[in-house]
Design a protein around this motif. Structure first.
Motif, PDB file in Angstrom:
ATOM      1  N   ALA A 241     -19.907  11.198   8.571  1.00 17.82           N
ATOM      2  CA  ALA A 241     -19.093  12.406   8.444  1.00 17.82           C
ATOM      3  C   ALA A 241     -19.981  13.623   8.181  1.00 17.82           C
ATOM      4  N   GLY A 245     -20.380  16.864  10.376  1.00 21.11           N
ATOM      5  CA  GLY A 245     -20.246  18.156   9.711  1.00 21.11           C
ATOM      6  C   GLY A 245     -21.409  19.072  10.036  1.00 21.11           C
ATOM      7  N   SER A 367     -13.845  13.832  10.150  1.00 22.58           N
ATOM      8  CA  SER A 367     -14.655  15.031  10.036  1.00 22.58           C
ATOM      9  C   SER A 367     -14.155  16.127  10.972  1.00 22.58           C
ATOM     10  N   PRO A 379     -15.599  18.710   5.532  1.00 24.05           N
ATOM     11  CA  PRO A 379     -16.104  17.328   5.535  1.00 24.05           C
ATOM     12  C   PRO A 379     -17.065  17.050   4.384  1.00 24.05           C
ATOM     13  N   CYS A 383     -16.584  14.390   1.346  1.00 30.45           N
ATOM     14  CA  CYS A 383     -17.625  13.383   1.084  1.00 30.45           C
ATOM     15  C   CYS A 383     -18.072  13.435  -0.371  1.00 30.45           C
TER      16      CYS A 383
END
Length: 409
Positions: A241, A245, A367, A379, A383
């Motif tokens: 992700a 990103g 994402s 994103p 995370c």
């Protein structure tokens, strides 16, 4: 379930070198052809939807077949499955090479060759899990796993570059290189002298589905394996992700493919360094401090990634993420080997790999949705939240006890 091991000698360094070369050749060839496959399909006039469909179907087939193929591997056919899968993949890529050298190739032939190669690769990977436990004694396993992880990271760096150069020369060359890499893997596996079988008494009344689920039952019953499943799945999702990103952030900031390529190369080099350093870090810090420390360090890095749009700052931060991740993942992989009976290595590994790969496949979708509906920083924020929850989980007393008990064992 018992984790008792048979008494056998597993100290031949020659077999480990052959396994390393088999995996390194496979990884480099797959990365070389995989990097240019979207360009090939688009160049043949196919829409992006077809490219995405091929990637999705091949990933899904690998996830479904992994636990099933692991059954004959654990039952004594590990070497035969690995050898046969490498040869089938070589034939598939050879067919694609011939089709591409003969003018305008048939789309269906290319797609069939790619799907066969992806399925064969999934079978090879499923059967190869647990091989380290069969050819390396326990104290050497963390270093052996670290070197295999380093080979994977090296393939991520060299494979796409090699594929791009070969594709510029002739579009068939990356697929020829992939076919040759599978032949190298087959030769290495065939030359291994170790007995890659493990005693595996058949479960009473067990059919194929029940035997395929044996690894899942072991993971559910083991606190340590549950931790490994949760940690690897979460961190795999986070890393993929964050990469997407980076794509969205750098693209919106006006940076081109060269900058993104530099970020990807730097992160691959950092992952290689982390994998090579992992055994020493594990010995110096111990399993508990390595896993909890790395997890907590990833949290501020994700937060910082959400706050920056500078290409070089993003590259440095993402490289630190890739440097830290192997320091814990290699420790957990070694613990997974030690916590699993030889007769269940492939099936347990298939469960862990299926969860991690599934998360990695889901990460680009999540994402993209977060970046499209909220912002390109979303994103990284998500995370950071996931990593915080994971870090808190690794500090729980039962989790620390599971890591300590396995280390003592």
């Amino acid at each position: 379930m018992s984790t008792a091991r048979p008494s056998r000698e597993r100290t031949d360094p020659r077999d480990y070198r052959l396994l390393w070369w088999a995996n390194a050749a496979d990884g480099a060839g797959s990365q070389a052809s995989g990097a240019v496959l979207p360009l090939l399909l688009l160049g043949l006039g196919n829409p992006p939807q077809t490219v995405g469909l091929v990637a999705g179907v091949s990933t899904a087939l690998g996830l479904l077949l992994g636990p099933v193929v692991a059954v004959p591997a654990d039952r004594g056919a590990r070497k035969r499955v690995m050898l046969g899968s490498a040869l089938v993949a070589a034939l598939a890529m050879g067919a694609a090479t011939l089709a591409l050298t003969g003018g305008r190739p048939s789309l269906w032939l290319i797609l069939a060759a790619v799907l066969v190669e992806r399925i064969a690769t999934a079978c090879f990977e499923a059967a190869s899990r647990g091989t380290v436990a069969l050819i390396c004694p326990g104290p050497e396993q963390p270093r052996a796993l670290a070197r295999l992880a380093a080979a994977d990271q090296g393939a991520l760096i060299t494979g796409p570059a090699l594929g791009g150069l070969l594709y510029q020369a002739a579009r068939a060359l990356p697929f020829l290189a992939d076919a040759l890499s599978y032949l190298v893997s087959a030769l290495c596996v065939g030359a291994m002298r170790a007995d890659l079988t493990a005693p595996a008494p058949r479960e009473p009344g067990g059919g194929l589905l029940r035997e395929s689920a044996a690894g899942l039952r072991l993971v559910r019953s083991s606190p340590l394996l549950r931790l490994i499943l949760v940690w690897c799945t979460t961190v795999n999702l986070v890393v993929v992700a964050l990469y997407y990103g980076a794509v969205f952030t750098l693209q919106r900031a006006g940076h081109g493919g060269a900058v993104l390529g530099a970020v990807l190369a730097a992160s691959g080099a950092a992952g290689l360094a982390g994998a090579l350093a992992a055994p020493r870090v594990a010995v110096r810090l111990g399993a508990v401090r390595a896993v909890t420390g790395v997890t907590w360090l990833l949290v501020p890095l994700a937060a910082a990634l959400a706050l920056t749009t500078d290409a070089w700052a993003y590259g440095a931060l993402f490289s630190l993420v890739c440097l830290l991740m192997p320091l814990a993942s290699v420790v957990l992989q070694a613990r997974a080997l030690q916590a699993t009976a030889l007769a269940l290595q492939a099936r347990t590994g298939a469960v862990l790999a299926t969860a991690a790969t599934g998360a990695a496949a889901l990460a680009p979708v999540l994402s993209g949705a977060l970046a499209g509906r909220l912002s390109t920083a979303a994103p990284a924020v998500a995370c950071g939240v996931l990593l915080t929850l994971l870090a808190v989980h690794t500090c729980r007393r039962p989790v620390r006890a599971a890591l300590t008990a396995q280390a003592a064992g």
